[in-house]
Scaffold this motif. Structure first.
Motif, PDB file in Angstrom:
ATOM      1  N   MET A  97       1.221  -1.287   0.005  1.00 41.29           N
ATOM      2  CA  MET A  97       0.125  -0.169   0.243  1.00 41.29           C
ATOM      3  C   MET A  97       1.012   1.313   0.201  1.00 41.29           C
ATOM      4  SD  MET A  97      -3.085   1.259   2.498  1.00 41.29           S
ATOM      5  CE  MET A  97      -2.453   0.696   4.019  1.00 41.29           C
ATOM      6  N   ILE A  98       0.549   2.252  -0.986  1.00 49.81           N
ATOM      7  CA  ILE A  98       0.735   3.303  -1.029  1.00 49.81           C
ATOM      8  C   ILE A  98      -0.186   4.596  -0.725  1.00 49.81           C
ATOM      9  CG2 ILE A  98       2.218   4.854  -2.661  1.00 49.81           C
ATOM     10  CD1 ILE A  98       3.901   2.317  -2.144  1.00 49.81           C
ATOM     11  N   VAL A  99       0.732   5.687   0.533  1.00 51.18           N
ATOM     12  CA  VAL A  99      -0.437   6.325   0.742  1.00 51.18           C
ATOM     13  C   VAL A  99      -0.224   7.969   0.056  1.00 51.18           C
ATOM     14  CG1 VAL A  99      -1.830   7.896   2.271  1.00 51.18           C
ATOM     15  CG2 VAL A  99      -1.766   5.022   2.509  1.00 51.18           C
ATOM     16  N   ILE A 100      -0.499   8.636  -0.210  1.00 52.12           N
ATOM     17  CA  ILE A 100      -0.137  10.075  -1.562  1.00 52.12           C
ATOM     18  C   ILE A 100      -0.996  10.854  -0.581  1.00 52.12           C
ATOM     19  CG2 ILE A 100       0.334  11.130  -3.039  1.00 52.12           C
ATOM     20  CD1 ILE A 100       0.718   8.418  -4.632  1.00 52.12           C
ATOM     21  N   SER A 101      -0.054  12.322  -0.327  1.00 53.52           N
ATOM     22  CA  SER A 101      -0.847  13.254   0.219  1.00 53.52           C
ATOM     23  C   SER A 101      -0.451  14.229  -1.233  1.00 53.52           C
ATOM     24  CB  SER A 101      -0.499  13.854   1.341  1.00 53.52           C
ATOM     25  OG  SER A 101       0.875  14.495   1.353  1.00 53.52           O
ATOM     26  N   PHE A 102      -1.660  15.681  -1.141  1.00 53.44           N
ATOM     27  CA  PHE A 102      -1.581  16.884  -2.066  1.00 53.44           C
ATOM     28  C   PHE A 102      -1.560  18.005  -0.907  1.00 53.44           C
ATOM     29  CE2 PHE A 102      -2.805  13.170  -4.917  1.00 53.44           C
ATOM     30  CZ  PHE A 102      -0.820  13.755  -5.851  1.00 53.44           C
ATOM     31  N   GLU A 103      -0.736  18.908  -1.279  1.00 52.20           N
ATOM     32  CA  GLU A 103      -0.729  19.823  -0.437  1.00 52.20           C
ATOM     33  C   GLU A 103      -0.509  20.233   0.605  1.00 52.20           C
ATOM     34  OE1 GLU A 103      -0.544  23.266  -1.582  1.00 52.20           O
ATOM     35  OE2 GLU A 103      -0.795  22.534  -3.761  1.00 52.20           O
ATOM     36  N   GLY A 104       0.278  19.136   1.612  1.00 49.92           N
ATOM     37  CA  GLY A 104       0.199  18.895   3.139  1.00 49.92           C
ATOM     38  C   GLY A 104       0.451  17.274   3.482  1.00 49.92           C
ATOM     39  N   VAL A 105       0.356  16.948   4.811  1.00 48.77           N
ATOM     40  CA  VAL A 105      -0.138  16.344   5.232  1.00 48.77           C
ATOM     41  C   VAL A 105      -0.903  15.250   5.789  1.00 48.77           C
ATOM     42  CG1 VAL A 105      -0.073  16.596   7.959  1.00 48.77           C
ATOM     43  CG2 VAL A 105       1.167  15.232   7.108  1.00 48.77           C
ATOM     44  N   ASP A 106      -2.042  15.586   5.229  1.00 49.94           N
ATOM     45  CA  ASP A 106      -3.438  14.480   4.852  1.00 49.94           C
ATOM     46  C   ASP A 106      -3.495  14.139   3.838  1.00 49.94           C
ATOM     47  OD1 ASP A 106      -3.992  16.323   7.452  1.00 49.94           O
ATOM     48  OD2 ASP A 106      -5.341  17.498   6.221  1.00 49.94           O
ATOM     49  N   ALA A 119      -8.393   8.453   0.622  1.00 44.79           N
ATOM     50  CA  ALA A 119      -8.356   8.804   1.871  1.00 44.79           C
ATOM     51  C   ALA A 119      -9.391   9.837   2.232  1.00 44.79           C
ATOM     52  CB  ALA A 119      -6.870   8.879   2.514  1.00 44.79           C
ATOM     53  N   ALA A 120      -9.687   9.917   3.420  1.00 44.68           N
ATOM     54  CA  ALA A 120     -10.774  11.407   4.542  1.00 44.68           C
ATOM     55  C   ALA A 120     -10.350  11.049   5.526  1.00 44.68           C
ATOM     56  CB  ALA A 120     -12.421  10.957   4.140  1.00 44.68           C
ATOM     57  N   LYS A 121     -10.792  12.691   7.014  1.00 43.64           N
ATOM     58  CA  LYS A 121     -10.815  12.438   7.865  1.00 43.64           C
ATOM     59  C   LYS A 121     -12.379  12.077   8.216  1.00 43.64           C
ATOM     60  CE  LYS A 121      -7.019  16.503   8.392  1.00 43.64           C
ATOM     61  NZ  LYS A 121      -7.771  17.657   8.529  1.00 43.64           N
ATOM     62  N   ILE A 122     -11.771  11.464   9.435  1.00 48.40           N
ATOM     63  CA  ILE A 122     -13.091  10.961  10.483  1.00 48.40           C
ATOM     64  C   ILE A 122     -13.906  12.501  11.618  1.00 48.40           C
ATOM     65  CG2 ILE A 122     -14.305   9.984  11.765  1.00 48.40           C
ATOM     66  CD1 ILE A 122     -12.513   7.698  10.684  1.00 48.40           C
TER      67      ILE A 122
END
Length: 145
Positions: free
Chosen positions: A101-110, A127-130
């Protein structure tokens, strides 16, 4: 399949996303698509992701871009990230130790998107914040018991 991605990551951190493309789409029963490969084009480089057929590990490389757009790229994905700055990238191992699994963020750390190696293909998740309801002034007390 592991390598020292951190050394190469310095080349691309903060570059602008020019496009995210899927190659070799497979339509799934749940009305989603999986891909043989995914490419993220940036200002001067591109990140290429594919899956190892033997382990479902995600294999990635960073290469310098040549020209405006690679000719073999189609199936544009996530238009909303075009023009955004590449943030952080994480990799995750499953319980067998495979980096799938690879997780990617744009414009920051989220985190924004996840690539998961399944059945020799890349499945893509958002991905989304809860969000939790407000706990009021006694929030720490309610969380700790």
């Amino acid at each position: 399949m592991r390598r020292d991605f951190a050394i190469e990551y310095d080349k691309i951190f903060g570059q602008t996303c020019r496009g995210i493309y899927g190659k070799g789409a497979l339509f799934c029963d749940d009305e989603t698509k999986s891909f043989e490969a995914v490419t993220i084009e940036l200002d001067t480089h591109q990140l290429n992701f594919r899956v190892c057929a033997d382990s479902d590990e995600i294999i990635y490389d960073i290469v310098e871009r040549e020209g405006e757009k690679s000719e073999d790229l189609s199936n544009i994905l996530f238009e909303e990230f075009i023009g955004n700055e590449l943030g952080y990238i994480w990799s995750a191992n499953n319980w067998c130790g495979h980096e799938d699994m690879i997780v990617i963020s744009f414009e920051g750390v989220d985190p924004n998107i996840l690539f998961v190696g399944v059945s020799s293909m890349i499945r893509i998740y958002r991905a989304a914040k809860i969000k939790f309801p407000e706990l009021g002034n006694d929030a720490s007390q309610e969380l700790t018991g």
